[in-house]
Design a protein around this motif. Structure first.
Motif, PDB file in Angstrom:
ATOM      1  N   TYR A  36       0.955  -1.412  -0.072  1.00  0.00           N
ATOM      2  CA  TYR A  36      -0.435   0.309   0.159  1.00  0.00           C
ATOM      3  C   TYR A  36       0.472   1.485   0.250  1.00  0.00           C
ATOM      4  N   VAL A  37       1.832   1.037   1.093  1.00  0.00           N
ATOM      5  CA  VAL A  37       2.894   2.381   1.075  1.00  0.00           C
ATOM      6  C   VAL A  37       2.916   2.605  -0.621  1.00  0.00           C
ATOM      7  N   ASP A  38       3.943   1.437  -1.054  1.00  0.00           N
ATOM      8  CA  ASP A  38       4.796   1.758  -2.809  1.00  0.00           C
ATOM      9  C   ASP A  38       2.956   2.519  -3.401  1.00  0.00           C
ATOM     10  N   GLN A  39       2.355   1.645  -3.571  1.00  0.00           N
ATOM     11  CA  GLN A  39       1.020   2.330  -4.421  1.00  0.00           C
ATOM     12  C   GLN A  39       0.389   3.586  -4.004  1.00  0.00           C
ATOM     13  N   ALA A  40       0.181   4.018  -2.821  1.00  0.00           N
ATOM     14  CA  ALA A  40      -0.690   4.919  -2.846  1.00  0.00           C
ATOM     15  C   ALA A  40      -0.310   6.261  -2.552  1.00  0.00           C
ATOM     16  N   GLU A  41      -0.536   6.794  -2.462  1.00  0.00           N
ATOM     17  CA  GLU A  41      -0.844   8.436  -1.506  1.00  0.00           C
ATOM     18  C   GLU A  41      -1.068   8.437   0.058  1.00  0.00           C
ATOM     19  N   LEU A  42       0.046   8.471   1.129  1.00  0.00           N
ATOM     20  CA  LEU A  42      -0.228   7.986   1.479  1.00  0.00           C
ATOM     21  C   LEU A  42      -1.270   9.768   2.672  1.00  0.00           C
ATOM     22  N   PRO A  43      -2.146   9.595   3.536  1.00  0.00           N
ATOM     23  CA  PRO A  43      -1.862  10.834   4.269  1.00  0.00           C
ATOM     24  C   PRO A  43      -1.648  11.289   5.361  1.00  0.00           C
ATOM     25  N   PRO A  44      -1.318  12.385   5.809  1.00  0.00           N
ATOM     26  CA  PRO A  44      -0.356  12.382   6.975  1.00  0.00           C
ATOM     27  C   PRO A  44      -0.653  11.771   7.881  1.00  0.00           C
ATOM     28  N   GLY A  45       0.414  11.138   8.539  1.00  0.00           N
ATOM     29  CA  GLY A  45       0.543  10.286   9.910  1.00  0.00           C
ATOM     30  C   GLY A  45       2.053   9.371  10.274  1.00  0.00           C
ATOM     31  N   TRP A  46       2.282   8.465  10.500  1.00  0.00           N
ATOM     32  CA  TRP A  46       3.362   8.048  10.768  1.00  0.00           C
ATOM     33  C   TRP A  46       3.763   6.317  10.259  1.00  0.00           C
ATOM     34  N   LEU A  47       2.391   6.567   9.605  1.00  0.00           N
ATOM     35  CA  LEU A  47       3.289   5.333   8.868  1.00  0.00           C
ATOM     36  C   LEU A  47       3.473   6.435   7.380  1.00  0.00           C
ATOM     37  N   ARG A  48       3.336   7.356   6.375  1.00  0.00           N
ATOM     38  CA  ARG A  48       3.814   8.207   5.823  1.00  0.00           C
ATOM     39  C   ARG A  48       5.481   8.754   6.511  1.00  0.00           C
ATOM     40  N   VAL A  49       5.364  10.085   7.828  1.00  0.00           N
ATOM     41  CA  VAL A  49       6.387  10.083   7.744  1.00  0.00           C
ATOM     42  C   VAL A  49       7.473   9.303   7.928  1.00  0.00           C
ATOM     43  N   LEU A  50       6.971   7.747   7.733  1.00  0.00           N
ATOM     44  CA  LEU A  50       8.452   6.865   7.916  1.00  0.00           C
ATOM     45  C   LEU A  50       9.069   6.327   6.879  1.00  0.00           C
ATOM     46  N   THR A  51       8.416   6.858   5.681  1.00  0.00           N
ATOM     47  CA  THR A  51       8.494   7.171   4.430  1.00  0.00           C
ATOM     48  C   THR A  51       9.128   7.784   3.649  1.00  0.00           C
ATOM     49  N   ASP A  52       9.282   9.009   4.400  1.00  0.00           N
ATOM     50  CA  ASP A  52      10.315  10.473   4.154  1.00  0.00           C
ATOM     51  C   ASP A  52      11.765  10.176   4.260  1.00  0.00           C
ATOM     52  N   GLN A  53      11.892   9.991   2.895  1.00  0.00           N
ATOM     53  CA  GLN A  53      13.781   9.869   2.878  1.00  0.00           C
ATOM     54  C   GLN A  53      14.198  11.017   4.076  1.00  0.00           C
ATOM     55  N   ARG A  54      14.090  12.434   3.902  1.00  0.00           N
ATOM     56  CA  ARG A  54      14.282  13.433   5.124  1.00  0.00           C
ATOM     57  C   ARG A  54      14.210  13.491   5.861  1.00  0.00           C
ATOM     58  N   LEU A  55      13.294  12.326   6.701  1.00  0.00           N
ATOM     59  CA  LEU A  55      12.311  12.440   7.878  1.00  0.00           C
ATOM     60  C   LEU A  55      12.860  11.521   8.651  1.00  0.00           C
ATOM     61  N   ARG A  56      13.231  10.840   7.928  1.00  0.00           N
ATOM     62  CA  ARG A  56      13.205   8.960   9.044  1.00  0.00           C
ATOM     63  C   ARG A  56      14.165   9.442   9.600  1.00  0.00           C
ATOM     64  N   PRO A  57      15.737  10.213   8.915  1.00  0.00           N
ATOM     65  CA  PRO A  57      17.052  10.689  10.121  1.00  0.00           C
ATOM     66  C   PRO A  57      16.076  10.711  11.453  1.00  0.00           C
ATOM     67  N   VAL A  58      15.545  11.503  11.961  1.00  0.00           N
ATOM     68  CA  VAL A  58      14.816  12.656  12.357  1.00  0.00           C
ATOM     69  C   VAL A  58      14.472  11.205  13.271  1.00  0.00           C
ATOM     70  N   LEU A  59      13.453   9.810  12.791  1.00  0.00           N
ATOM     71  CA  LEU A  59      13.068   9.298  13.511  1.00  0.00           C
ATOM     72  C   LEU A  59      13.809   8.649  14.159  1.00  0.00           C
ATOM     73  N   ARG A  60      14.135   8.103  13.222  1.00  0.00           N
ATOM     74  CA  ARG A  60      15.446   7.132  13.952  1.00  0.00           C
ATOM     75  C   ARG A  60      16.298   7.892  15.679  1.00  0.00           C
ATOM     76  N   LEU A  61      16.368   9.462  15.243  1.00  0.00           N
ATOM     77  CA  LEU A  61      16.879   9.038  16.440  1.00  0.00           C
ATOM     78  C   LEU A  61      16.120   9.926  17.903  1.00  0.00           C
ATOM     79  N   MET A  62      15.046  10.390  17.801  1.00  0.00           N
ATOM     80  CA  MET A  62      13.902  10.577  18.364  1.00  0.00           C
ATOM     81  C   MET A  62      13.015   9.011  18.990  1.00  0.00           C
ATOM     82  N   HIS A  63      13.219   7.396  18.635  1.00  0.00           N
ATOM     83  CA  HIS A  63      12.869   6.504  18.446  1.00  0.00           C
ATOM     84  C   HIS A  63      13.882   5.715  18.988  1.00  0.00           C
ATOM     85  N   ALA A  64      15.286   6.976  19.250  1.00  0.00           N
ATOM     86  CA  ALA A  64      16.665   5.641  20.060  1.00  0.00           C
ATOM     87  C   ALA A  64      16.622   6.143  21.291  1.00  0.00           C
ATOM     88  N   GLU A  65      16.323   7.434  21.581  1.00  0.00           N
ATOM     89  CA  GLU A  65      16.618   8.353  22.327  1.00  0.00           C
ATOM     90  C   GLU A  65      14.692   9.028  23.183  1.00  0.00           C
TER      91      GLU A  65
END
Length: 318
Positions: free
Chosen positions: A190-219
């Motif tokens: 679904y992530v590969d085929q669709a335009e996701l609404p705003p939310g955690w699934l969409r932010v996980l797929t955002d290449q620019r923001l994923r490093p930020v999530l990695r930091l917040m999740h780790a610490e």
């Protein structure tokens, strides 16, 4: 989604795919049921999926303009719908009204190989924290087209159907495992085929923001500032804040607080950690600050939440 943050999030909300019903029919047919079927409204699971194993059908539901066409291998994901109608089959004459069989009709599916249409229905079971993640991340109706899906999803569907119809030793356990992995492949497709609404699934797929999530999740206990997070995303503070809110649906620090609350729910249920220690582990300056934040997010105090969750778990195991 090379990072394993999706697995981490799915583990926190304890997502579980369960097969619950099926249809094996010849000739014209139609089924009209509440989306909660076969469960009563009080026990309804808000997230359902339909798999078109063989044949073709039209699916209609509330909040969606017009029916969608389901072809072999297609999957529909229904999010908080109140009713659905599916009609299929070829030939002359009026459509017979049917109800899906409760429980996947394995024997019929195995012995009725000449059926025009084979349809399997299921539900996605979530813990209460799932409302804050998966339900908000999906639209009212998601359509995964087999023609566009990856080979892994096709393979998982075939494996699942083989177990459903094979009547082999250990099939119940195997079906549960395949349903879990099918759910993961469904989300990937679904992530590969669709335009996701705003939310955690969409932010996980955002290449620019994923490093930020990695930091917040780790610490999660660290007192992250917008400047620091913006630098990690290689953006200005203003651009970062605007992009994060547009993609995640909430500001960065609100997302961090929500993530902390998910971790807190699991810790309160699964461990005996004192509330004061948990508050410190999650970065709160005091037990009262944590308790107030928890109550705003969850609607009850940490101690009451722990007691209620453990009581419910004990009741299930009894």
């Amino acid at each position: 989604m090379a990072d394993d943050q999706l697995s981490e999030a799915l583990d926190l909300v304890e997502v579980r795919g369960v097969l619950s019903s099926g249809i094996a029919e010849r000739g014209p047919w139609v089924t009209r049921v509440p989306a909660a079927y076969p469960l009563p409204p009080s026990a309804a699971h808000p997230l359902k999926f339909l798999i078109m194993v063989r044949g073709r059908a039209q699916l209609s539901t509330d909040g969606v303009d017009g029916p969608i066409e389901l072809e072999p291998g297609d999957i529909a994901i229904l999010n908080r719908r109140t009713w659905l109608q599916v009609e299929g089959g070829a030939g002359d004459g009026p459509r017979r009204e049917i109800l899906p069989e409760i429980g996947v009709p394995a024997a019929r599916l195995a012995n009725d190989s000449g059926a025009d249409d084979l349809l399997i229905g299921g539900r996605v079971e979530l813990n209460p924290a799932g409302d804050a993640l998966l339900l908000e991340a999906l639209p009212p109706l998601g359509h995964i087209r087999a023609a566009d899906a990856a080979g892994a999803l096709h393979a998982r569907l075939h494996q699942l159907f083989d177990e459903v119809t094979g009547n082999r030793m250990g099939s119940t356990f195997a079906i549960q495992q395949h349903a879990q992995l099918l759910l993961l492949e469904m989300l990937r497709a679904y992530v590969d085929q669709a335009e996701l609404p705003p939310g955690w699934l969409r932010v996980l797929t955002d290449q620019r923001l994923r490093p930020v999530l990695r930091l917040m999740h780790a610490e999660p206990a660290r007192h992250w500032g917008l400047e620091e997070l913006a630098r990690e995303a290689a953006m200005s503070r203003t651009t970062f804040a605007e992009r994060f809110r547009a993609v995640a649906g909430v500001p960065p620090l609100a997302y961090l607080n929500r993530w902390r609350m998910l971790l807190a729910r699991r810790a309160l249920r699964d461990s005996d950690i004192p509330v004061r220690s948990l508050a410190n582990e999650l970065g709160y300056t005091s037990e009262s600050a944590f308790s107030n934040a928890f109550k705003r997010e969850v609607g009850e105090s940490p101690l009451r939440h722990r007691h209620r969750m453990r009581s419910e778990l004990a009741a299930v195991r009894a």
